[in-house]
Design an enzyme around this catalytic site. Structure first.
Site: not given
Ligand SMILES: *[C@@H]1O[C@H](CO)[C@@H](O)[C@H](O)[C@H]1NC(C)=O
Length: 529
Positions: A120, A165, A210, A352, A354, A423
């Site tokens: 990606r 992005h 995002e 994504n 985290y 991600e």
């Protein structure tokens, strides 16, 4: 076994033989018995389903460099880092970054070393369209992306392209960027050029990476370019325009290219898990509200049956806006036509993820948040538990169970959409012996498999990141790479970390073996890649 045999010399040999064969027969039986279940041969080796795809991810400004080469124009990160260098913590920039503009063949070689199914990467708008508009299609940009795509396809690695992005052409920012409703046309035109140039070979497209970071951090705060800090106003204009622009790109592909090329178009949301800080109804509501205000505001318009923003968010912003003397809600409304246009505009759910935060609501927050602002509209406070493992990034602590809860909530609330993890990864300060990153991947992948065991339809996983890169306002101080990049040498040498060897084994075996210890001496390319 031999040690036991040695110690029990006085036991007659036939009995020992018997015991051993009995034991191994029993073990074999256990192995076979367990193999048919969801969990495989041993508790600590778990398999990924057939057809599951593994990849890694990067973004144009973070890796490409070549910032003004072959006709590329300035984007908002070029502008920010050149006009205000020490806004970046190490006063660095992405002028050269990982120099992937010249080293793309080495990047593809690393993909082959890891045995990836897909890669990606994002396309730089100002490299493809230097004016921001389709009046000039930059041949240098077209060549670069053709070279990269063709090199990957030579080795059967599927390109997954993110159109945006975070690196808007600076000229478009001067016209208001994502706060200008015309961005819907601008982005749609850019997307059309990309589909036209590369759509014959690229089957996975992502419109925007995002949205929360683009709007909330770039327009509502000073954490990302263009550092607008337009709290409660610009950030909401951005939300609406971004969603309609995304839908424009989706419909262009769906109406004009899908039957010809058969690819898929989605969007990559960023979602944190928000856990109530206590069992109180108030904190439970606070966590729900914060979820609505931060990422469900992008998900609900696309994935809910009704479309539009989450009702709680519309109500709260409208009420606060009226109290504050505004003549209308600071959250721009969708027309009914726009609601229909945005609803359903995604072939897959890009995610994504985290970290996790604890969320609360009490007296202490009412004076703490600026007015107006998203935080004031949502009326919440949030923090990380002090016991959670730290990373090199202030916003990021390690909480694997949050990933499980997040995936479960998406499955339950949005009709179990097909999910691509676009991600997931870990930051430290560098070094090849990255046991912290190895532990992170194992624990997060385990949590993901827990959710999949219960039915979550996760189909792909992209590790962030293939290699170290320019981490926005943190420059090169936070390292996310499976490969370490040496920024002191002009060759930008890439060296596999321990985590690269571990990820390679996961991809090769399609399984997660928590006990696997790699031999980290030589990285090779296996057959078939
Ligand atoms: C509000 O909640 C937070 C988090 O639980 C806590 O640290 C703080 O002391 C509370 N403040 C008040 C005034 O209750």
């Amino acid at each position: 076994m031999s040690a036991i045999r040695g110690k029990k010399k006085n036991i007659s040999s036939w009995r020992l033989f018997d015991l051993n064969s009995l034991l191994s027969a029993f073990l074999a039986f256990c192995t076979l018995g367990l193999a048919g279940r969801v969990q495989t041969t041993r508790d600590d080796v778990r398999r990924f389903p057939d057809g599951f795809l593994f990849g890694t991810a990067t973004a144009s400004y973070q890796v490409e460099g070549g910032w003004d080469e072959d006709g590329k124009s300035e984007n908002i990160w070029d502008y920010l880092t050149h006009t205000s260098p020490c806004t970046i913590s190490d006063c660095s920039n992405g002028d050269i970054a990982d120099d992937s503009y010249h080293l793309y063949k080495r990047d593809v070689e690393m993909m082959r070393e890891l045995g990836l199914d897909f890669y990606r990467f994002s396309m730089s708008w100002s490299r493809l369209l230097p004016t921001g508009f389709p009046d000039q299609i930059n041949e240098g940009g077209v060549n670069y992306y053709n070279n990269l795509i063709n090199e990957m396809l030579k080795y059967n690695i599927q390109p997954m392209i993110t159109l945006y992005h975070w690196d808007l052409p600076q000229r478009l920012q001067e016209l208001g960027g994502w706060a200008n409703p015309h961005v819907v046309d601008w982005f749609g035109d850019y997307a059309r050029v990309a589909f036209e140039q590369f759509g014959d070979r690229v089957k996975y497209w992502m419109t925007i990476n995002e949205p929360r970071e683009v709007c909330d951090e770039g327009y509502g705060d000073v954490n990302l370019a263009p550092l607008l800090d337009s709290k409660g106003i610009g950030e909401y204009m951005c939300v609406k325009n971004l969603l309609v622009a995304h839908a424009r790109a989706y419909h262009i592909y769906n109406d004009e290219y899908k039957s010809k090329y058969g690819g898929e178009v989605g969007i990559a949301f960023s979602a944190r898990w928000y856990e109530p800080a206590s069992d109180s109804e108030i904190d439970i509501q606070a966590a729900e509200d914060f979820t609505a205000f931060t990422w469900i505001k992008y998900v609900h318009p696309i994935y809910s049956e009704t479309g539009d923003y989450p009702p709680i968010m519309k109500e709260k912003v409208a009420a606060k806006s009226a109290e504050q003397g505004f003549f209308r809600s600071r959250l721009p409304e969708f027309t009914q036509e726009e609601i229909e246009y945005v609803r359903g505009s995604s072939d897959f759910f890009g995610l994504n993820h985290y970290t996790t935060f604890l969320v609360y609501r009490n007296e202490s927050i009412y004076d703490a948040n600026p007015v107006p602002s998203l935080f004031d509209d949502a009326d919440i406070g949030s923090y990380h538990h002090p016991d959670w493992e730290e990373t090199a990034s202030s916003w990021f602590k390690v909480v694997p169970w949050g990933f499980y809860k997040l995936l479960t909530s998406i499955r339950e609330n949005y009709n179990n959409p097909p999910i691509f993890i676009t991600e997931n990864g870990f930051s430290n300060r560098g070094g090849l012996q990255d046991d912290d990153r190895v532990r992170f991947y194992r624990n997060y992948l385990s949590a993901m498999l827990d959710a999949m065991d219960e039915g979550s339809d996760v189909r792909a996983y992209a590790a962030w990141s293939l290699m170290d890169n320019f981490e926005w306002l943190s420059g090169y101080t936070e390292r996310f790479g499976l490969y370490e990049v040496d920024y002191d040498c002009p060759e930008r040498t890439r060296t596999p970390r321990k985590s690269a060897f571990v990820y390679k084994e996961i991809v090769r075996t399609r399984a997660l073996d928590l006990d696997y210890e790699p031999d980290t001496d030589v990285m090779t390319i296996d057959e078939g890649h």
